[in-house]
Design an enzyme around this catalytic site. Structure first.
Site, PDB file in Angstrom:
ATOM      1  N   ASN A   4       0.828  -1.210   0.000  1.00 22.61           N
ATOM      2  CA  ASN A   4       0.000   0.000   0.000  1.00 22.61           C
ATOM      3  C   ASN A   4       0.866   1.265   0.000  1.00 22.61           C
ATOM      4  OD1 ASN A   4      -1.585   2.198   0.889  1.00 22.61           O
ATOM      5  ND2 ASN A   4      -3.073   0.806   1.810  1.00 22.61           N
TER       6      ASN A   4
ATOM      7  N   ASP B 161      -1.185  -3.771  10.144  1.00 24.09           N
ATOM      8  CA  ASP B 161      -2.525  -4.181   9.744  1.00 24.09           C
ATOM      9  C   ASP B 161      -3.492  -3.146  10.300  1.00 24.09           C
ATOM     10  OD1 ASP B 161      -4.063  -6.016   8.255  1.00 24.09           O
ATOM     11  OD2 ASP B 161      -4.929  -6.775  10.099  1.00 24.09           O
TER      12      ASP B 161
ATOM     13  N   LYS C 147      -3.849  14.680   8.116  1.00 19.56           N
ATOM     14  CA  LYS C 147      -4.454  13.383   8.462  1.00 19.56           C
ATOM     15  C   LYS C 147      -3.644  12.719   9.573  1.00 19.56           C
ATOM     16  CE  LYS C 147      -5.460   8.742   6.836  1.00 19.56           C
ATOM     17  NZ  LYS C 147      -5.280   7.716   5.800  1.00 19.56           N
TER      18      LYS C 147
ATOM     19  N   ARG D 191      -3.265   5.858  12.318  1.00 16.25           N
ATOM     20  CA  ARG D 191      -1.894   5.583  11.895  1.00 16.25           C
ATOM     21  C   ARG D 191      -0.937   6.658  12.377  1.00 16.25           C
ATOM     22  NH1 ARG D 191      -3.029   4.805   7.305  1.00 16.25           N
ATOM     23  NH2 ARG D 191      -3.432   2.593   7.602  1.00 16.25           N
TER      24      ARG D 191
HETATM   25  P1  ITT Z   1      -0.891  -4.063   3.307  1.00 13.16           P
HETATM   26  O1  ITT Z   1      -0.132  -4.550   2.110  1.00 13.16           O
HETATM   27  O2  ITT Z   1      -0.056  -3.185   4.194  1.00 13.16           O
HETATM   28  O3  ITT Z   1      -1.607  -5.153   4.063  1.00 13.16           O
HETATM   29  P2  ITT Z   1      -3.568  -3.126   2.693  1.00 13.16           P
HETATM   30  O4  ITT Z   1      -4.066  -1.970   1.874  1.00 13.16           O
HETATM   31  O5  ITT Z   1      -4.027  -4.498   2.302  1.00 13.16           O
HETATM   32  O6  ITT Z   1      -1.972  -3.037   2.703  1.00 13.16           O
HETATM   33  P3  ITT Z   1      -4.624  -3.623   5.362  1.00 13.16           P
HETATM   34  O7  ITT Z   1      -4.456  -5.094   5.198  1.00 13.16           O
HETATM   35  O8  ITT Z   1      -4.103  -3.003   6.613  1.00 13.16           O
HETATM   36  O9  ITT Z   1      -3.919  -2.800   4.174  1.00 13.16           O
HETATM   37  O10 ITT Z   1      -6.156  -3.338   5.119  1.00 13.16           O
HETATM   38  C1  ITT Z   1      -6.802  -2.288   5.620  1.00 13.16           C
HETATM   39  C2  ITT Z   1      -7.943  -1.870   4.724  1.00 13.16           C
HETATM   40  O11 ITT Z   1      -8.480  -0.718   5.334  1.00 13.16           O
HETATM   41  C3  ITT Z   1      -7.490  -1.465   3.307  1.00 13.16           C
HETATM   42  O12 ITT Z   1      -8.551  -1.645   2.388  1.00 13.16           O
HETATM   43  C4  ITT Z   1      -7.213  -0.003   3.459  1.00 13.16           C
HETATM   44  O13 ITT Z   1      -7.453   0.691   2.247  1.00 13.16           O
HETATM   45  C5  ITT Z   1      -8.196   0.408   4.552  1.00 13.16           C
HETATM   46  N1  ITT Z   1      -7.524   1.409   5.391  1.00 13.16           N
HETATM   47  C6  ITT Z   1      -6.542   1.209   6.300  1.00 13.16           C
HETATM   48  N2  ITT Z   1      -6.114   2.350   6.806  1.00 13.16           N
HETATM   49  C7  ITT Z   1      -6.836   3.321   6.204  1.00 13.16           C
HETATM   50  C8  ITT Z   1      -6.824   4.719   6.272  1.00 13.16           C
HETATM   51  O14 ITT Z   1      -5.971   5.392   7.022  1.00 13.16           O
HETATM   52  N3  ITT Z   1      -7.692   5.374   5.519  1.00 13.16           N
HETATM   53  C9  ITT Z   1      -8.557   4.721   4.714  1.00 13.16           C
HETATM   54  N4  ITT Z   1      -8.607   3.418   4.560  1.00 13.16           N
HETATM   55  C10 ITT Z   1      -7.745   2.712   5.307  1.00 13.16           C
END
Ligand code: ITT
Length: 187
Positions: A10, A66, A167, A173
């Protein structure tokens, strides 16, 4: 200069971490190792399993995170399934699930669990939360994921209407990264 690998797919997370650590002499490098995300009821367990997996593959200090969005009216859904639900139904799907609910029924909490790992050492956890409400429509262009539908408490704008620095001042975060930063400063 310390090099720290951030195991994530991400880019939005990378930007937030680099912004937060911009005043430290530390180089954050994205590494998308694609660790398995187990099905469990807590973000901590997902992060711990991922960290133990990465520890076996990488002989250098790393972080991973996560995160999840827990919506009160949906009993905490999507929670640990936030990434999958986002991929499947996105922000508009969440808005549909909450259709017709007033602001006082739209409470939600973002949670972030960072893990710092080094081979042979016990992983360390850094946790942050941010409460707010789910907006009635998508607003804003910044950020990623559910940012266009999340309004943190005390604000009238969504996360997607804020620059990264701003943010980080409010967000789950931003808080977990602040704790991680304190820890890293003292390594
Ligand atoms: P990783 O490779 O780090 O796992 P990911 O996008 O799959 O990246 P997560 O498993 O932590 O991340 O999933 C969290 C979900 O919640 C993912 O769809 C993110 O887009 C969303 N999310 C997490 N933090 C967010 C934030 O600060 N603002 C908006 N959406 C968020």
């Amino acid at each position: 200069m310390m090099t720290l690998f951030f195991i994530t797919g991400n880019k939005g997370k990378i930007l937030e971490a680099k912004t937060k650590f911009s005043d430290l002499n530390i180089d954050i490098i994205q590494k998308d190792l694609g660790y398995p995300e187990i099905q469990t009821d807590s973000l901590e367990n997902v992060a711990l399993f991922g960290a133990e997996y990465v520890q076996k593959k990488l002989d250098q200090p790393f972080i991973l995170e996560d995160a999840g969005l827990f919506i009160d009216a949906l009993d905490g859904f999507p929670g640990v399934y936030s990434a999958y639900v986002f991929y499947k139904i996105g922000c508009s799907g969440i808005l549909t699930l909450l259709d017709g609910l007033n602001d006082n029924k739209r409470k939600a909490t973002f949670k972030s669990v960072y893990v710092y790992g080094e081979s042979g050492k016990k992983p360390m956890f850094f946790i942050g939360e941010c409460s707010g409400i789910i907006s009635k429509k998508t607003l804003g262009e910044h950020g990623f994921g559910y940012d266009p539908i999340f309004i943190p408490d005390g604000e009238i704008r969504t996360f997607a209407q804020m620059e990264t620095e701003e943010k980080n001042l409010f967000s789950h975060r931003g808080k977990s990264l602040e704790k991680l930063k304190d820890f890293i400063k003292n390594i």
